[in-house]
Design a protein around this motif. Structure first.
Motif, PDB file in Angstrom:
ATOM      1  N   THR A 115     -10.018   0.666  -3.588  1.00 27.78           N
ATOM      2  CA  THR A 115      -9.259   1.473  -2.621  1.00 27.78           C
ATOM      3  C   THR A 115      -7.783   1.089  -2.587  1.00 27.78           C
ATOM      4  O   THR A 115      -6.958   1.850  -2.100  1.00 27.78           O
ATOM      5  N   GLY A 116      -7.479  -0.113  -3.067  1.00 29.02           N
ATOM      6  CA  GLY A 116      -6.092  -0.580  -2.977  1.00 29.02           C
ATOM      7  C   GLY A 116      -5.769  -1.188  -1.629  1.00 29.02           C
ATOM      8  O   GLY A 116      -4.636  -1.573  -1.358  1.00 29.02           O
ATOM      9  N   ARG A 117      -6.784  -1.277  -0.759  1.00 28.63           N
ATOM     10  CA  ARG A 117      -6.572  -1.914   0.559  1.00 28.63           C
ATOM     11  C   ARG A 117      -7.707  -2.896   0.827  1.00 28.63           C
ATOM     12  O   ARG A 117      -8.854  -2.624   0.483  1.00 28.63           O
ATOM     13  N   GLY A 118      -7.394  -3.988   1.473  1.00 32.80           N
ATOM     14  CA  GLY A 118      -8.422  -4.984   1.801  1.00 32.80           C
ATOM     15  C   GLY A 118      -7.734  -6.293   2.151  1.00 32.80           C
ATOM     16  O   GLY A 118      -6.544  -6.325   2.486  1.00 32.80           O
TER      17      GLY A 118
ATOM     18  N   GLY B 244       7.421   2.801   8.310  1.00 32.63           N
ATOM     19  CA  GLY B 244       6.179   3.570   8.318  1.00 32.63           C
ATOM     20  C   GLY B 244       5.222   3.191   7.220  1.00 32.63           C
ATOM     21  O   GLY B 244       4.159   3.767   7.108  1.00 32.63           O
ATOM     22  N   MET B 245       5.595   2.235   6.371  1.00 25.07           N
ATOM     23  CA  MET B 245       4.650   1.783   5.338  1.00 25.07           C
ATOM     24  C   MET B 245       5.027   0.376   4.898  1.00 25.07           C
ATOM     25  O   MET B 245       6.183  -0.040   5.017  1.00 25.07           O
ATOM     26  N   ALA B 246       4.027  -0.347   4.427  1.00 22.90           N
ATOM     27  CA  ALA B 246       4.260  -1.720   3.981  1.00 22.90           C
ATOM     28  C   ALA B 246       3.518  -1.930   2.680  1.00 22.90           C
ATOM     29  O   ALA B 246       2.660  -1.136   2.297  1.00 22.90           O
ATOM     30  N   THR B 247       3.847  -3.008   1.995  1.00 21.76           N
ATOM     31  CA  THR B 247       3.111  -3.353   0.784  1.00 21.76           C
ATOM     32  C   THR B 247       2.775  -4.835   0.824  1.00 21.76           C
ATOM     33  O   THR B 247       3.516  -5.619   1.406  1.00 21.76           O
ATOM     34  N   SER B 248       1.655  -5.179   0.239  1.00 18.86           N
ATOM     35  CA  SER B 248       1.259  -6.582   0.153  1.00 18.86           C
ATOM     36  C   SER B 248       0.322  -6.738  -1.035  1.00 18.86           C
ATOM     37  O   SER B 248      -0.800  -6.246  -1.006  1.00 18.86           O
ATOM     38  N   ILE B 249       0.821  -7.392  -2.083  1.00 18.79           N
ATOM     39  CA  ILE B 249       0.033  -7.565  -3.305  1.00 18.79           C
ATOM     40  C   ILE B 249       0.013  -9.044  -3.651  1.00 18.79           C
ATOM     41  O   ILE B 249       1.072  -9.655  -3.783  1.00 18.79           O
TER      42      ILE B 249
ATOM     43  N   LEU C  39      -4.290  -7.160   1.177  1.00 17.30           N
ATOM     44  CA  LEU C  39      -4.023  -6.407  -0.044  1.00 17.30           C
ATOM     45  C   LEU C  39      -3.715  -4.975   0.376  1.00 17.30           C
ATOM     46  O   LEU C  39      -4.528  -4.336   1.035  1.00 17.30           O
ATOM     47  N   ASN C  40      -2.513  -4.511   0.030  1.00 17.11           N
ATOM     48  CA  ASN C  40      -2.141  -3.129   0.310  1.00 17.11           C
ATOM     49  C   ASN C  40      -1.258  -2.692  -0.854  1.00 17.11           C
ATOM     50  O   ASN C  40      -0.064  -2.912  -0.850  1.00 17.11           O
ATOM     51  N   MET C  41      -1.900  -2.113  -1.896  1.00 16.36           N
ATOM     52  CA  MET C  41      -1.168  -1.820  -3.134  1.00 16.36           C
ATOM     53  C   MET C  41      -0.355  -0.538  -2.992  1.00 16.36           C
ATOM     54  O   MET C  41      -0.573   0.446  -3.691  1.00 16.36           O
TER      55      MET C  41
ATOM     56  N   LEU D 224      -2.391   2.534  -4.697  1.00 16.12           N
ATOM     57  CA  LEU D 224      -3.105   2.686  -5.968  1.00 16.12           C
ATOM     58  C   LEU D 224      -4.242   1.682  -6.086  1.00 16.12           C
ATOM     59  O   LEU D 224      -4.193   0.604  -5.498  1.00 16.12           O
ATOM     60  N   SER D 225      -5.234   2.044  -6.894  1.00 15.59           N
ATOM     61  CA  SER D 225      -6.318   1.102  -7.189  1.00 15.59           C
ATOM     62  C   SER D 225      -5.883   0.220  -8.353  1.00 15.59           C
ATOM     63  O   SER D 225      -4.857   0.462  -8.987  1.00 15.59           O
TER      64      SER D 225
END
Length: 750
Positions: free
Chosen positions: A244-247, A185-190, A340-342, A354-355
Motif C-alpha cells: 500500500t505504501g503506508r504502514g 497537506g501531505m508528508a513523506t516518510s521512507i 512508512l509513507n511512500m 507508491l508501492s
C-alpha cells in the motif's frame, strides 16, 4: 527622477481593485502548497532527492570535489549552492549537507565529511567555516552521465545559470537512503533500505515485469537502518506496508546479557532505534528511574566510545532480563515506530503514494530513459567526429594540393569545399589542423579511429533499436552497483535484523513497572480514597472531613488492582499505585473514575483472578460472576449488574462453600444450595428470596457440613449445624422463616 510614490490616478480611489478575500487566499495558499510539495518537502522518485540535496551534489560536481580529489570548506560549497541555485538560508543548506555526511542518519552517505559533523547524541556539527567535504562514490553514481545529456536542465532562480531538474541516478537512492518531509497537506516518510537487496529486486523486476510485491519483498526483506536495531513486525504487516505504501515498522534496540561473576549480570545495549538521540534516550530513562517508574532497574550508564554501549544494571540478580527489557521497551525510546509513507513525486511531477513495485519500476524507467538519451548523445558525437575524420582522409590523400590551396588562394575554405565537395565542418577542421599532424603515420591512426567509431556507431544504433538490449545494458549497470555494495562489503552488509517480539504477559509488564510496597487502602463513607504506606492494624486514628467517616479499610500491595462495586451495578478498576498518598483526605472517587453522581460505593477489595463473586440487589435478585469478567479497562467502568431504580446493587461477596443463607429486612431467613444461583457475566440475576415489602438485609455463603455461624454484638460466635438448620433449608425464591433464636438483633451475620 526616482519612482513616483503616488499611486496611478493621482491618489484618488479609482484604481483600487476589490478582491474577493476567499478567492485570493485560496489562490495564494494553493500556490504556496504546490511550491512546498514540488520544491521543498517531497523527494523525486527517480533520484530520491529533494531540490536542496540535488543542488548540493550538483554544486560539488561543479567544484570538482570528486572522491579522489581534495576537500573544500563547507562554507565554500554552501556559498556556491546559495548564490547560484538555492535562494534560501545558508543554515538550512548546511544542515542538509551535514545530514548527507552523517553515517548514522544516512545509510549510504552522499558527502564525505572532514571535521565535526555532529554525532548520535544529537550534538550539532561545527560551523561551516571549520568543516570540509567532498563527494562519495554514491554521489558519483547519482551524477553518472550528467554531462552526456542524460537529464533535462532548467534555468536557475535568477536565470543566469542552469541546474539539472533530476539526476541520472544510477543508484537506487530513494529507497536506499530513505527520506522524510512535511509539505502542506501531505508528508513523506521512507526508511533506508539495503542497496544490494534493492538491486536484486530491480533485476528480478526487469526479468518479470508482472512480479508481485510479495515476490519483491522476498528480496527486500524490510528497512535496513544505518544504526542497526531489530524489526519486530510480522511478515504480513511488512508486506501490507510495501503493497500500500503506508504502514510502520517497530524497531527495537539490540541487547545482550553480560555475566559479571558470582551470579550477577548486566544488560548491554549495542544498537538503538533509528532517529533516536542516545543522550536524550539515557536522560529520559534516568528520569523514569528517579520517578520510580522502573522498579526492576537499578542504574543506567553510557559507556559508549565510537560504538554504542549502554549498560543497564538490574535491581537484583533475580530480575528476569526479558521482563526488564520489555518494561523499558514499553516506556522508553529503546523501542520506536518508524512510519512508512511512500509519498513521492511520481515522474517528478505528481505527488503520489507508491508501492514498492511502483517505486522500483519508476526508477528502472528513468534508468532506461537516461540510457537512451546518453546513447543518442554519444551517437551525435560519433557522427560529428566521423564527419571530421572523413575530411581528414581526403586531405591526406591530396595533401600537397591542400597545402598549395592554403598558401596561394585568398579564400582557401571555399576553394577546398568546391574542389572535394567538403562540408563546412570538414573544411574548418582541415584549416585548423596543426603542422605536426602531417606525419606519415597519421593517416593510419585516422583510419583506425574511423573504423573503431563506425563499429561503435552500429552498436549504439542496434541498442537504440532494441528494447531487450536496453534492458540487458541496464541489468549490467545494476549488477555493477550490486557488486560494489554487495552483502560481503563493509558498507553493504545488512545492519538491521528481524525477529519476533517475545510473547510476554502484559500484566507481568504492568506489574514490573510498579514498585511493590505494602499499603492500606482507606475508603470513606462519602467516597474519598487514599492509600497509606504500610499495613496498618489500627484505623481508629484516621481523620476524615467533617460529616465523613470510615467506610472500609483493607491491606494491599502497590502492584495490586483494586475493584470498586457501586450501587448502580458497575465495577471500576483502579491500580493501587494510582491512589493519592496518606497525607490529607485523599481524592474523591469521581476524580479517579467516571462514576455517576447518584451512585455510591458498595464495597472495594483487591482483585483476585481465581475467585467468583456473588452480586445481590436490594430487592433480592442475584447471580454469580467470575472475578476476571468484572475487570474494567477504562475510566467508564463495566456494567455488570443491571438494576432499575428504586432497586440498587447492595452486596458483592466472594463465593465460598456450597450453600447460601439470606436474611431479609423482615427478619426471615432462607437457606438454599448455591448451585441454584446461575453464573453469568452480566444481567439482572434471579430472585433469591421473596418479600412482601422491604428487601435483603444480609447474606452469607457457607459449607453446610461445617454449619452456619454468626457473631452477636458481644463478639460471641454461634454455629448452627445442618440438622438445626433443616427448617430453614428450602428452594431459592421462597419467603423463608423467622430467624433462629440467638440471631443478632441487627439481622446481620456479623
Amino acid at each position: 527622477m526616482g519612482k513616483s510614490l503616488v499611486p496611478p490616478g493621482g491618489g484618488d480611489d479609482d484604481n483600487i481593485e476589490p478582491v474577493d478575500l476567499k478567492k485570493a487566499l485560496e489562490e495564494r495558499y494553493l500556490a504556496y502548497a504546490l511550491s512546498t510539495i514540488m520544491n521543498r518537502a517531497l523527494p523525486d522518485v527517480r533520484d530520491g532527492l529533494k531540490p536542496v540535496h540535488r543542488r548540493i551534489v550538483h554544486a560539488m560536481r561543479l567544484l570538482r570535489l570528486n572522491p579522489d580529489q581534495g576537500f573544500a570548506k563547507c562554507a565554500r560549497i554552501v556559498g556556491e549552492v546559495m548564490g547560484k541555485f538555492h535562494p534560501h538560508g545558508d543554515q538550512s543548506i548546511y544542515d542538509a549537507l551535514v545530514r548527507l555526511a552523517q553515517d548514522f542518519s544516512v545509510r549510504y552517505p552522499l558527502v564525505d565529511g572532514q571535521g565535526n559533523f555532529g554525532n548520535i547524541d544529537g550534538d550539532n556539527a561545527a560551523a561551516m567555516r571549520y568543516t570540509e567535504a567532498r563527494m562519495t562514490d554514491v554521489s558519483v553514481l547519482l551524477l553518472e552521465g550528467i554531462t552526456e545529456d542524460a537529464v533535462d536542465f532548467r534555468p536557475t532562480y535568477n536565470e543566469e545559470d542552469e541546474e539539472p531538474s533530476v539526476l541520472p541516478g544510477a543508484f537506487p537512492n530513494l529507497l536506499a537512503n530513505g527520506s522524510s518531509g512535511i509539505a502542506v497537506g501531505m508528508a513523506t516518510s521512507i526508511p533506508p533500505h539495503n542497496a544490494a537487496e534493492l538491486c536484486d529486486a530491480a533485476l528480478h523486476l526487469i526479468e518479470n515485469p508482472g512480479a508481485t510485491v510479495a515476490r519483491l519483498v522476498e528480496f527486500v526483506q524490510g528497512p535496513d537502518f544505518p544504526t542497526g536495531g531489530i524489526i519486530v513486525d510480522s511478515r504480513a504487516s511488512i508486506l501490507e506496508a510495501y503493497e500500500t505504501g503506508r504502514g510502520s515498522f517497530r524497531v527495537r534496540a539490540k541487547w545482550h546479557q553480560e555475566d559479571q561473576g558470582r551470579g550477577t549480570w548486566h544488560l548491554v545495549v549495542t544498537e538503538i532505534p533509528y532517529g533516536v538521540q542516545k543522550a536524550r534516550l539515557i536522560e529520559k530513562t534516568a528520569e523514569l528511574l528517579m520517578a520510580r517508574k522502573l522498579p526492576l532497574l537499578e542504574d543506567i550508564r553510557d559507556e559508549s566510545a565510537e560504538d554504542i554501549r549502554i549498560v543497564l544494571v538490574p535491581k537484583s540478580r533475580s530480575v528476569d532480563p526479558g521482563l526488564l527489557m520489555e518494561s523499558l521497551f514499553k516506556l522508553t525510546e529503546l523501542e520506536s515506530r518508524f512510519p512508512l509513507n511512500m509519498n513521492v513525486l511520481s515522474r517528478g511531477k505528481v505527488p503520489n503514494v507508491l508501492s514498492l513495485k511502483d517505486v522500483l519500476r519508476e526508477w528502472l524507467e528513468h534508468r532506461r530513459e537516461v540510457l537512451v538519451r546518453r546513447s543518442r548523445h554519444r551517437l551525435g558525437e560519433i557522427e560529428r567526429r566521423l564527419e571530421i575524420l572523413g575530411g581528414y582522409l581526403i586531405a591526406y590523400l591530396n595533401i600537397d594540393e591542400v597545402i598549395r590551396i592554403i598558401r596561394e588562394e585568398d579564400e582557401p575554405k571555399q576553394v577546398m569545399m568546391a574542389r572535394w565537395d567538403l562540408t563546412d565542418t570538414q573544411a574548418e577542421a582541415i584549416l585548423n589542423m596543426r603542422l605536426r599532424a602531417l606525419r606519415k603515420l597519421e593517416e593510419f591512426e585516422i583510419r583506425k579511429e574511423f573504423d573503431g567509431l563506425s563499429a561503435e556507431k552500429s552498436q549504439i544504433e542496434a541498442l537504440l533499436a532494441s528494447e531487450a538490449k536496453q534492458w540487458a545494458t541496464i541489468k549490467w549497470e545494476i549488477g555493477k552497483v550490486r557488486e560494489e555494495y554487495g552483502p560481503e562489503t563493509d558498507i553493504g552488509r545488512r545492519r538491521t535484523e528481524f525477529a519476533d517480539a517475545p510473547e510476554v504477559d502484559l500484566d507481568d509488564i504492568a506489574q514490573a513497572m510498579i514498585e511493590r510496597e505494602p499499603v492500606t487502602i482507606v475508603v470513606s463513607e462519602k467516597g474519598w480514597l487514599r492509600a497509606l504506606k504500610g499495613h496498618l492494624s489500627d484505623t481508629s486514628a484516621l481523620s476524615f472531613k467533617e460529616g465523613d467517616a470510615l467506610k472500609l479499610a483493607f491491606h494491599a500491595q502497590t502492584t495490586d488492582k483494586l475493584l470498586l462495586f457501586t450501587t448502580g451495578g458497575k465495577f471500576y478498576t483502579i491500580g493501587a499505585d494510582r491512589l493519592p498518598g496518606g497525607r490529607g483526605h485523599g481524592e474523591p472517587v469521581r476524580i479517579i473514575v467516571d462514576m455517576e453522581n447518584d451512585q455510591d460505593i458498595v464495597t472495594a477489595f483487591v482483585h483476585d483472578a481465581g475467585r467468583k463473586l456473588l452480586l445481590v440487589s436490594h430487592q433480592g435478585n442475584g447471580f454469580v460472576v467470575p472475578e476476571t469478567e468484572v475487570v474494567a479497562n477504562t475510566r467508564k467502568g463495566r456494567q455488570v449488574m443491571n438494576v432499575k431504580t428504586p432497586d440498587e446493587a447492595r452486596m458483592c461477596l466472594p463465593v465460598e462453600g456450597d450453600h447460601v443463607a439470606i436474611v431479609g429486612e423482615n427478619r426471615k431467613m432462607l437457606v438454599f444450595p448455591l448451585s441454584e444461583i446461575p453464573e453469568m457475566t452480566r444481567g439482572k440475576g434471579v430472585r433469591l428470596q421473596k418479600y412482601k415489602d422491604g428487601g435483603v438485609l444480609d447474606l452469607k455463603t457457607f459449607a453446610l457440613e461445617s454449619g452456619l455461624s454468626w457473631q452477636d454484638s458481644a463478639d460471641r460466635t454461634f454455629v448452627r449445624t445442618r440438622e438445626e438448620l433443616l427448617e430453614w433449608i428450602g428452594n431459592r425464591a421462597a419467603a423463608g422463616r423467622m430467624v433462629p433464636k440467638g440471631f443478632p438483633r441487627t439481622g446481620k451475620f456479623g
